[in-house]
Enzyme design. Sequence first.
Site: not given
Length: 400
Positions: A95, A117, A384
């Site tokens: 991210k 969010e 990830s």
Amino acid sequence: MSSFANSSLPDALGHFGPYGGRYVPETLMHPLQELEAEYVRAQQDPEFHKELQYYLRQFCGRPSPLYLAERLTRELGGARVYLKREDLIHTGAHKINNAIGQVLLARRMGKARVIAETGAGQHGVATATVAAMFGLKCVVYMGEVDCQRQSLNVYRMRMLGSEVVSVSAGQKTLKEAINEAMRDWVTNIRDTHYILGTAYGAHPYPLMVRNFQRVIGDEARRQILESEKRLPDLLVACVGGGSNAIGLFYPFLEDDSVKMLGVEAGGEGIIPERHAARFQGGSLGVLQGTRSYILQDENGQIQLTHSVSAGLDYAAVGPEHAWLRDAGRVEYSYATDDQALKAFSTLARLEGIIPALESSHAIAAVMERAPKMGKDQVIIANLSGRGDKDVAQAAAKLGM
Ligand SMILES: *Cc1c(COP(=O)(O)O)cnc(C)c1O
């Protein structure tokens, strides 16, 4: 010439074929246009690229390794399995690649405040991190259910100086958190940038987030050519909104020999309201700014979703994935909660790597596919994120 040329998408209005676009209230049109204009300027500005490269390297620790999982490979008895180690990047997931890019844009636009969010909390932590780093005010919206199941990340965001708003509307997960973030943005447009965390939402977000995440695939391509002297046969990634998957896939799209598999959350099986696999039972619709595959009932009401992994628990999928699926370029499957949990403990025990529950969905698919492939074949799976945030939940589920 490749038979698949995706490089011209999206079009100027953000359409990937029939998907994508910009479906927002009038008040959000201007900030989205402002963001798009700044993004276009930044892309043409060598200083921006220099700055982005600097922080990706010196702050986030890129490039992430491409690691040959030897014991997993041996156990599965088929293709050689490489893991793209986004779990080793600062804050523990992919991210931050996007959060760094967007915070640099926010600074160029003179915004003093950022909002986000978050589902599993990884995007919230990434945003809180880059906000702290640049001294910006930061508010993160997170569903009440997610705050409970990912409490470690709630504490991390608060330590970093961000305000975390627990959202108790509706299903109390990611969709409601996005609604609240959009509401905040409408109210505070002048000084606020909304750092959206996945390849979803109104144009230019899906395009912009993909381009900030393609560093994963660009690196993986260089790394596999170095270690195997050839391209991989299969890429595998989990798909929530779709940012880690498109980040890995995008730089390989025109290489016909490279197959790609996106793995959605199958939850407790493909039963309405018990999963989040949009390509299993979803249909065309508009949600939160874009047109894509959505889990909805016959009246267009968004269905409840479920996944053991908060980061995949969302009713819609990024528009570029919908397009890639129609085009037949990427295959999409799913892994259930149980399969993901099994992959979670398998990777921990065989490789000494505790994966995020999200990433465990990709590992579950690898465990199914690798044995059916030849020993001379190569898989790259995107790891990830790391699973620290998930250990309490997994321990309870695994009865440990
Ligand atoms: C958020 C998250 C995901 C899902 O989001 P995508 O945008 O689909 O990548 C997957 N893995 C991890 C570790 C995450 O934090």
